[in-house]
Motif scaffolding. Structure first.
Motif, PDB file in Angstrom:
ATOM      1  N   GLU A   7       6.919  -7.517  12.382  1.00  0.00           N
ATOM      2  CA  GLU A   7       6.309  -6.673  11.353  1.00  0.00           C
ATOM      3  C   GLU A   7       4.939  -7.208  10.963  1.00  0.00           C
ATOM      4  O   GLU A   7       3.977  -6.470  10.845  1.00  0.00           O
ATOM      5  N   ARG A 192       6.303 -14.163  -1.073  1.00  0.00           N
ATOM      6  CA  ARG A 192       5.645 -12.862  -0.992  1.00  0.00           C
ATOM      7  C   ARG A 192       4.124 -13.023  -1.034  1.00  0.00           C
ATOM      8  O   ARG A 192       3.402 -12.320  -0.318  1.00  0.00           O
ATOM      9  N   ARG A 196       1.825 -11.672   2.094  1.00  0.00           N
ATOM     10  CA  ARG A 196       0.866 -10.588   1.898  1.00  0.00           C
ATOM     11  C   ARG A 196      -0.576 -11.042   2.078  1.00  0.00           C
ATOM     12  O   ARG A 196      -1.472 -10.225   2.256  1.00  0.00           O
ATOM     13  N   GLY A 288       1.902  -1.312  -0.430  1.00  0.00           N
ATOM     14  CA  GLY A 288       2.438  -2.414   0.355  1.00  0.00           C
ATOM     15  C   GLY A 288       3.944  -2.552   0.253  1.00  0.00           C
ATOM     16  O   GLY A 288       4.562  -3.279   1.032  1.00  0.00           O
ATOM     17  N   THR A 289       4.564  -1.857  -0.709  1.00  0.00           N
ATOM     18  CA  THR A 289       6.013  -1.916  -0.859  1.00  0.00           C
ATOM     19  C   THR A 289       6.721  -0.839  -0.051  1.00  0.00           C
ATOM     20  O   THR A 289       7.947  -0.817   0.004  1.00  0.00           O
ATOM     21  N   SER A 290       5.970   0.074   0.561  1.00  0.00           N
ATOM     22  CA  SER A 290       6.567   1.167   1.325  1.00  0.00           C
ATOM     23  C   SER A 290       6.908   0.696   2.735  1.00  0.00           C
ATOM     24  O   SER A 290       6.047   0.172   3.446  1.00  0.00           O
ATOM     25  N   SER A 291       8.159   0.903   3.144  1.00  0.00           N
ATOM     26  CA  SER A 291       8.609   0.408   4.434  1.00  0.00           C
ATOM     27  C   SER A 291       8.048   1.225   5.593  1.00  0.00           C
ATOM     28  O   SER A 291       7.633   0.679   6.610  1.00  0.00           O
ATOM     29  N   LYS A 292       8.020   2.565   5.429  1.00  0.00           N
ATOM     30  CA  LYS A 292       7.508   3.404   6.509  1.00  0.00           C
ATOM     31  C   LYS A 292       7.097   4.760   5.965  1.00  0.00           C
ATOM     32  O   LYS A 292       7.874   5.411   5.269  1.00  0.00           O
ATOM     33  N   SER A 304       3.871   1.581   8.137  1.00  0.00           N
ATOM     34  CA  SER A 304       4.277   1.006   6.856  1.00  0.00           C
ATOM     35  C   SER A 304       3.073   0.951   5.918  1.00  0.00           C
ATOM     36  O   SER A 304       1.915   0.942   6.359  1.00  0.00           O
ATOM     37  N   GLN A 306       2.128  -1.521   4.203  1.00  0.00           N
ATOM     38  CA  GLN A 306       1.413  -2.773   4.398  1.00  0.00           C
ATOM     39  C   GLN A 306       0.544  -2.738   5.647  1.00  0.00           C
ATOM     40  O   GLN A 306      -0.554  -3.282   5.670  1.00  0.00           O
ATOM     41  N   ALA A 381      10.187  -3.818  -3.914  1.00  0.00           N
ATOM     42  CA  ALA A 381       9.580  -3.574  -2.604  1.00  0.00           C
ATOM     43  C   ALA A 381      10.688  -3.549  -1.568  1.00  0.00           C
ATOM     44  O   ALA A 381      11.742  -4.170  -1.752  1.00  0.00           O
ATOM     45  N   THR A 383      10.238  -4.118   2.187  1.00  0.00           N
ATOM     46  CA  THR A 383       9.507  -4.425   3.410  1.00  0.00           C
ATOM     47  C   THR A 383      10.385  -5.275   4.321  1.00  0.00           C
ATOM     48  O   THR A 383      11.553  -5.546   4.022  1.00  0.00           O
TER      49      THR A 383
END
Length: 587
Positions: A7, A192, A196, A288-292, A304, A306, A381, A383
C-alpha cells in the motif's frame, strides 16, 4: 506487514509505472542486499542519457572529489544533487551494529538523492565517494530551476527519489525504532505519523511483562531515546519539520494539505506564485482516511485517499511548494494588507493572500467514555495500517456516508465480519449506489439501520460494544474490540474564530454578503479565501474539494493583481501575477 508495504509503495507511483514490466537497467547497483520482491530498482536507479547530462551541466559545477569523502550525512538539510561523471558514490544506511551498510552504489551518469531532495527535510542516508570522482554538483537553488524547465528530467528525478525512499523504508533493520506495547494509543499515534510522512522506521512491540521503562519510546539512529514525544518535538528532532522563512512574504499561504489545499498549492506554484502550505500532521487530510475511492474521475479501478493525496503532494513539491509540516496555526491577523499567521511555538508566516483548506474531521461518538478507547479500539481511519488490526475479528463501522461504506467494504476483506451501524432507516439518501449494492450483496457485512452505539467496555483497550435499535428497542452486545467511526463532519476552524465570519457550526461563510468580493470562495477578510470541507455549503466530496482548490487560484491571481504593492516591493518572492483571464482561458 507485506500488504501494508504494498500500500505504501502504491501511494507514490503512477498507473503506467504500475502496469509496466521494464527489465532492470544496466546501472542496477551491485553487491547490495535485496530489499523486497516488489521494490523496483529499475525505477529507483535510472541512468541519465548523455544528452540529459549535457543539459544538466548548465545547472551545476564540476568538482573533483577525493575517495571516502562524505558529501552529506544523516540529518543534513538542503542537500545538493550530484551527477557522477567519473568514479562513483555510495549511499549508506545505519546498521544494527552501529556502523553502516550500503544501500546503493551510484556510478557514471547516475545521480544522488531520495525523497528529501524534493523538500527541506533532513537526509535519512549518508552519501560518500567510493573513489576519486568527478561530480556535477547541482545546488538546491539550481535544482528548483531545472525542475521547472526540464520536464523529462524532473519526472525522472521525482520517480527515482520516491522509489528510493520506498526502498529505504523497506530496510527494516535501519532507521528509527518505535518501541511500545501493541494496542497502545500513543504507539498508534506515532506510527500513523511516521507512515503518513513516509519516514523510515520499524516497530518493536513489547509485551506488558517486558515493559521496564515508560513507553512508547522512539530510539534514534545515534542511540538517543525520546520517551512519549509530542508530534512537534518528534518532527523537529528528526528533521521532518520544514519551518517557514519569517523574512519572506509569500504570495499564497495554503492552510491544510488535504485534497483542496494541495490542489490550490499545485495550481498556485505551477503558475509562478511563491507558495507555502502549513499542515499540522501530514499531507492527506481527511481524504487520507479513505481506503478506496472508485468514483473519482480518471481512476476506473479506484484509488485510496492517501494515494491521491500523496501524488498531489509530489506534484506540489515538483513545482517548488514549501510545506511546513507538524505546526498548527494559532492566530491570524491582517496588518497593512499583509496576513500574519502565527504557528505553534510563535513562528510567523507572512503572506499576501491565504487559502483556508483545513477541512473537517469526523464527529466523536456520543457515548460518555469514548475518549478512553480512541486508538485503543476506536479509530477514525480505515487504511492499510488499521486493516492489520482486524484480521479474524468481528468489527464495527459507524456511519452512513461514502467514507463509511468504503471502509466497510475494504475491511470486510480482512475482518471476520463487519457490523455496519447507521442511525437512519437506510443508506439511500447518504451513500453512492455502487457502495450500497456491494454492502447488500456482501455475506461479510451486516447492516444495522436505526441503530446507535450506547455502551463501550474494556480495561486497557476496547473489549465489548453494545448498540440499540431505536425503532424496536432491541439491544445487542458483542465482544468487539475494533470500531471505525465515520460520522458527520466538524470543521477544523477553531483558529479562525474572531477573524472571519463562521456559521453556527463553525464552517467558514463565503461569497455573496459574507465575502469581501463577489466570488464563491471569498471570506469576510480581504485576501482570505476558503475551499473544501471547511467552507459552509460546500459539497463534501473529494472531487469537489479538488475542484475548489484549483479554481480559487484564479481569484487569488486577480486579488494579487489588484494589490501589487502589498508588503516590500523589493521582496524577491513577489512573482508578477499573470492575468486572471489568461489563467481561466488555460483552464
Amino acid at each position: 506487514m507485506g500488504r501494508f508495504r504494498t500500500e505504501i509503495q502504491s501511494m507514490t507511483i503512477s498507473d503506467d509505472q504500475l502496469a509496466s514490466n521494464h527489465e532492470a537497467q544496466s546501472n542496477e547497483p551491485t553487491a547490495v542486499p535485496a530489499i523486497t520482491a516488489d521494490f523496483r530498482r529499475d525505477l529507483a536507479f535510472p541512468k541519465l542519457a548523455e544528452e540529459m547530462v549535457q543539459r544538466l551541466r548548465q545547472y551545476g559545477r564540476e568538482e573533483i572529489v577525493a575517495a571516502n569523502v562524505t558529501l552529506y550525512t544523516l540529518g543534513d538539510r538542503e542537500t545538493d544533487m550530484f551527477v557522477i561523471l567519473e568514479g562513483g558514490i555510495d549511499v549508506l544506511l545505519p546498521s544494527l551494529d552501529g556502523g553502516h551498510k550500503v544501500f546503493a552504489r551510484h556510478r557514471r551518469w547516475d545521480f544522488s538523492g531520495e525523497f528529501s531532495l524534493l523538500n527541506s527535510q533532513s537526509a535519512v542516508a549518508e552519501v560518500r565517494t567510493a573513489m576519486e570522482s568527478r561530480l556535477l554538483r547541482i545546488s538546491r537553488k539550481e535544482l528548483r530551476l531545472l525542475m521547472r524547465a526540464e520536464g523529462d528530467i524532473a519526472n525522472l528525478i521525482v520517480q527515482a527519489t520516491i522509489w528510493r525512499r520506498i526502498g529505504i523504508n523497506a530496510e527494516a533493520s535501519s532507521g528509527i525504532v518505535l518501541r511500545g506495547c501493541a494496542g497502545d494509543a500513543e504507539l498508534t499515534r506515532l506510527q500513523r505519523f511516521f507512515v503518513r510522512n513516509y519516514y523510515p522506521h520499524r516497530i518493536e512491540e513489547l509485551s506488558q511483562a517486558e515493559v521496564l521503562a515508560e513507553l512508547p519510546a522512539v530510539v534514534l539512529s545515534d542511540g538517543q531515546v525520546l520517551v512519549r514525544p509530542t508530534i512537534t518535538a518528534l518532527a523537529d528532532e528528526l528533521g521532518i519539520t520544514e519551518l517557514p522563512d519569517s523574512h519572506t512574504t509569500y504570495d499564497v499561504t495554503v492552510v491544510g494539505a488535504g485534497p483542496s489545499g494541495l490542489a490550490a498549492a499545485v495550481y498556485a506554484a505551477s503558475e509562478g506564485l511563491s507558495t507555502i502550505v502549513v499542515e499540522g500532521t501530514a499531507p492527506g487530510g481527511q481524504a487520507g482516511t479513505s481506503s478506496k475511492i472508485e468514483n473519482y474521475l480518471g481512476f476506473p479501478t479506484g484509488i485510496s485517499g492517501q494515494q491521491l493525496a500523496s501524488r498531489a503532494h509530489l506534484q506540489a513539491l515538483k513545482f517548488g511548494v514549501h510545506l511546513a509540516i507538524s505546526r498548527e496555526i494559532v492566530t491570524a491577523q491582517q496588518i497593512d494588507g499583509i496576513h500574519k499567521l502565527t504557528l505553534a511555538g510563535g513562528i510567523a508566516v507572512y503572506s499576501r493572500s491565504v487559502v483556508v483548506a483545513t477541512g473537517a474531521q469526523y464527529r466523536r461518538l456520543t457515548v460518555k467514555n469514548h475518549g478512553e478507547f480512541e486508538n485503543r479500539g476506536i479509530y477514525y481511519a480505515a487504511t492499510a495500517m488499521e486493516s492489520l488490526l482486524c484480521g479474524r475479528r468481528e468489527i464495527i463501522v459507524v456511519g452512513g456516508g461514502n467514507s463509511a461504506g468504503q471502509a466497510a467494504i475494504f475491511l470486510s476483506g480482512v475482518a471476520k465480519h463487519v457490523h455496519h451501524i447507521v442511525r437512519g432507516p437506510s443508506l439511500g439518501s447518504t451513500m453512492s449506489q455502487y457502495l450500497i449494492s456491494r454492502i447488500d450483496k456482501s455475506p461479510h457485512i451486516t447492516l444495522h439501520t436505526d441503530s446507535e452505539i450506547e455502551k463501550l467496555e474494556g480495561e486497557l483497550a476496547l473489549e465489548s460494544v453494545t448498540w440499540a435499535n431505536r425503532r424496536t428497542g432491541e439491544t445487542t452486545t458483542k465482544p468487539i474490540g475494533r470500531v471505525f467511526v465515520m460520522i458527520g463532519a466538524e470543521p477544523n476552524s477553531g483558529w479562525l474564530y474572531g477573524t472571519v465570519k463562521l456559521d453556527k457550526k463553525g464552517f467558514v461563510l463565503t461569497g455573496g454578503p459574507n465575502g469581501f468580493e463577489n466570488t464563491p470562495y471569498a471570506t469576510s477578510v480581504p485576501g482570505v479565501y476558503a475551499v473544501g470541507d471547511v467552507r459552509a455549503n460546500s459539497v463534501k466530496r473529494i472531487a469537489s474539494a479538488v475542484g475548489e482548490g484549483s479554481v480559487v487560484i484564479s481569484d487569488v491571481h486577480r486579488y494579487l493583481a489588484d494589490h501589487r504593492n502589498l508588503g516590500d516591493p523589493t521582496d524577491s518572492t513577489l512573482a508578477a501575477p499573470r492575468k486572471a483571464s489568461a489563467i481561466n482561458a488555460e483552464a
